[in-house]
Scaffold this motif. Structure first.
Motif, mmCIF file in Angstrom:
data_model
loop_
_atom_site.group_PDB
_atom_site.id
_atom_site.type_symbol
_atom_site.label_atom_id
_atom_site.label_comp_id
_atom_site.label_asym_id
_atom_site.label_seq_id
_atom_site.Cartn_x
_atom_site.Cartn_y
_atom_site.Cartn_z
ATOM 1 N N ALA A 119 20.289 28.614 -64.216
ATOM 2 C CA ALA A 119 20.529 27.631 -65.270
ATOM 3 C C ALA A 119 19.400 27.624 -66.294
ATOM 4 O O ALA A 119 18.252 27.918 -65.983
ATOM 5 N N GLY A 120 19.774 27.262 -67.520
ATOM 6 C CA GLY A 120 18.797 27.127 -68.592
ATOM 7 C C GLY A 120 19.003 25.826 -69.340
ATOM 8 O O GLY A 120 19.974 25.100 -69.101
ATOM 9 N N ILE A 121 18.096 25.552 -70.239
ATOM 10 C CA ILE A 121 18.267 24.416 -71.147
ATOM 11 C C ILE A 121 19.469 24.692 -72.043
ATOM 12 O O ILE A 121 20.290 23.813 -72.306
ATOM 13 N N PHE A 122 19.569 25.937 -72.498
ATOM 14 C CA PHE A 122 20.715 26.355 -73.314
ATOM 15 C C PHE A 122 21.862 26.811 -72.420
ATOM 16 O O PHE A 122 21.638 27.379 -71.346
ATOM 17 N N ASP A 123 23.076 26.588 -72.887
ATOM 18 C CA ASP A 123 24.235 27.185 -72.227
ATOM 19 C C ASP A 123 24.190 28.692 -72.462
ATOM 20 O O ASP A 123 23.730 29.151 -73.503
ATOM 21 N N GLY A 124 24.661 29.441 -71.482
ATOM 22 C CA GLY A 124 24.782 30.891 -71.687
ATOM 23 C C GLY A 124 23.596 31.709 -71.248
ATOM 24 O O GLY A 124 23.638 32.940 -71.313
ATOM 25 N N LEU A 135 21.929 23.027 -67.982
ATOM 26 C CA LEU A 135 21.454 21.650 -67.980
ATOM 27 C C LEU A 135 22.457 20.684 -68.596
ATOM 28 O O LEU A 135 22.642 19.572 -68.083
ATOM 29 N N THR A 136 23.100 21.074 -69.701
ATOM 30 C CA THR A 136 24.068 20.164 -70.334
ATOM 31 C C THR A 136 25.171 19.757 -69.352
ATOM 32 O O THR A 136 25.560 18.589 -69.291
ATOM 33 N N LYS A 137 25.640 20.713 -68.557
ATOM 34 C CA LYS A 137 26.699 20.410 -67.589
ATOM 35 C C LYS A 137 26.161 19.641 -66.392
ATOM 36 O O LYS A 137 26.879 18.835 -65.792
#
Length: 362
Positions: A119-124, A135-137
């Protein structure tokens, strides 16, 4: 005159404590964990398409069960040690709680881990791993949990519970790795633009957690990523200076934004852990911590044991206590324990503006 019955009872109680032990007093109601493989305790085991899984030997070889658990470690990771420090059981994986087996009996009040390897701060950022929960999810999942807990105890009781709980966020390394592995990202953004965007995007997600009731935050910065075995392998066994430089720049930007974020929102208390400084000191002075190997992974194949991930057929070092790195990217249990000790009781050289022990009582 001493009552013999009381004395006997005291002796029995003391003997029981000595022989069997009690856990430490619970310091907070719960811990909610967000992040990547450094604190994943098994969420990715429930992602069918993900190749970022630690569900096979030699992972877990030093875990109490001596079996793989989904942790990217030979044993426990930082999430486990944080729980122990706070007198709590490790927060269980969210995806295990909502699986078919537990769906009707899941309780989130005792803490939940949303962390997902890759996982990252950014999607993808998880493209090379095929599947993870960015992180968003993870914050979306917390919103779902928030709704369930509200139904369970009511809004007022939940707000009190969450305001005293600790929200742990350990993420960012995969975003740095992703930038240097992607020509597309490098064409779209300068390194400075990218790390600035990382920091501002993280603040957006922290704000969502604050709006959902979080008040006490443990934020962990990005470590000395250029010195992990996988990157050393690409640089004649030496640290990749550029990756380390931008990890530092990200950490500096994040710390500045955290101060601004706190000023804008009433009731926020946070502790920031300088993972970069902690790893750097470990690499520079390993003997003072009992380590002898700072470059190679304990589990892997080829040069530095870093040509392949830790797999059942990989080489395995005989002494996991003297290695800083377990596999291509992750610390050993021994190193994670040291980092957690610093997170909890560290000086201003590693924690700011306070450490986790102070965060608990703030």
């Amino acid at each position: 005159m001493v009552n013999r019955g009381c004395s006997l009872l005291f002796i029995i109680i003391y003997a029981f404590i000595f022989c069997f032990g009690f856990s430490k007093p619970q310091m907070v109601p719960a811990v909610y964990v967000f992040g990547d493989s450094l604190v994943d305790v098994g969420n990715n085991n429930f992602l069918p398409l993900s190749i970022a899984k630690a569900n096979h030997p030699h992972y877990g070889i030093d875990f109490p069960t001596h079996k793989p658990t989904g942790r990217f470690s030979n044993g426990k990771n930082a999430a486990d040690f944080i729980g122990e420090k706070l007198g709590l059981a490790t927060s269980p994986p969210y995806l295990s709680l909502v699986s078919k087996a537990n769906k009707n009996n899941a309780s989130f009040m005792g803490g939940v881990s949303f962390a997902s390897a890759g996982a990252g701060i950014f999607d993808g950022t998880d493209e090379i791993y095929r599947q993870s929960v960015p992180l968003t999810k993870q914050v979306d999942q917390f919103s779902t949990v928030h709704e369930e807990m509200t139904k369970e105890v009511g809004a007022a009781a939940l707000q009190k519970h969450l305001s005293k709980s600790i929200f742990v966020v350990v993420i960012g390394s995969n975003d740095i790795f992703g930038y240097f592995q992607s020509s597309g990202l490098r064409k779209k953004n300068t390194p400075q633009q990218y790390v600035d965007s990382m920091a501002s995007s993280l603040i957006v997600q922290l704000q969502r957690l604050y709006d959902g009731g979080g008040r006490k935050f443990e934020i962990v910065g990005v470590g000395e990523v250029g010195c992990c075995p996988a990157l050393r392998l690409k640089n004649k066994t030496e640290c990749v200076v550029e990756a380390n430089y931008w990890a530092v720049k990200y950490n500096e930007g994040l710390q500045s934004m955290l101060k601004e974020w706190q000023l804008k929102n009433e009731g926020i208390v946070y502790s920031y852990f300088d993972t970069y400084a902690a790893i750097h000191h470990l690499v520079q002075a390993p003997a003072s911590y009992g380590f002898t190997e700072v470059k190679a992974a304990c589990c892997g194949l080829g040069e530095l044991n870093a040509r392949a991930p830790c797999l059942p057929l990989s080489n395995l070092c005989s002494n996991r206590q003297d290695h800083i790195f377990w596999d291509q990217f992750h610390p050993t249990e021994a190193a994670s324990r040291i980092f957690t000790d610093e997170i909890f009781d560290g000086s201003s050289g590693y924690t700011s503006p306070i450490n986790m022990r102070q965060l608990v009582t703030a």
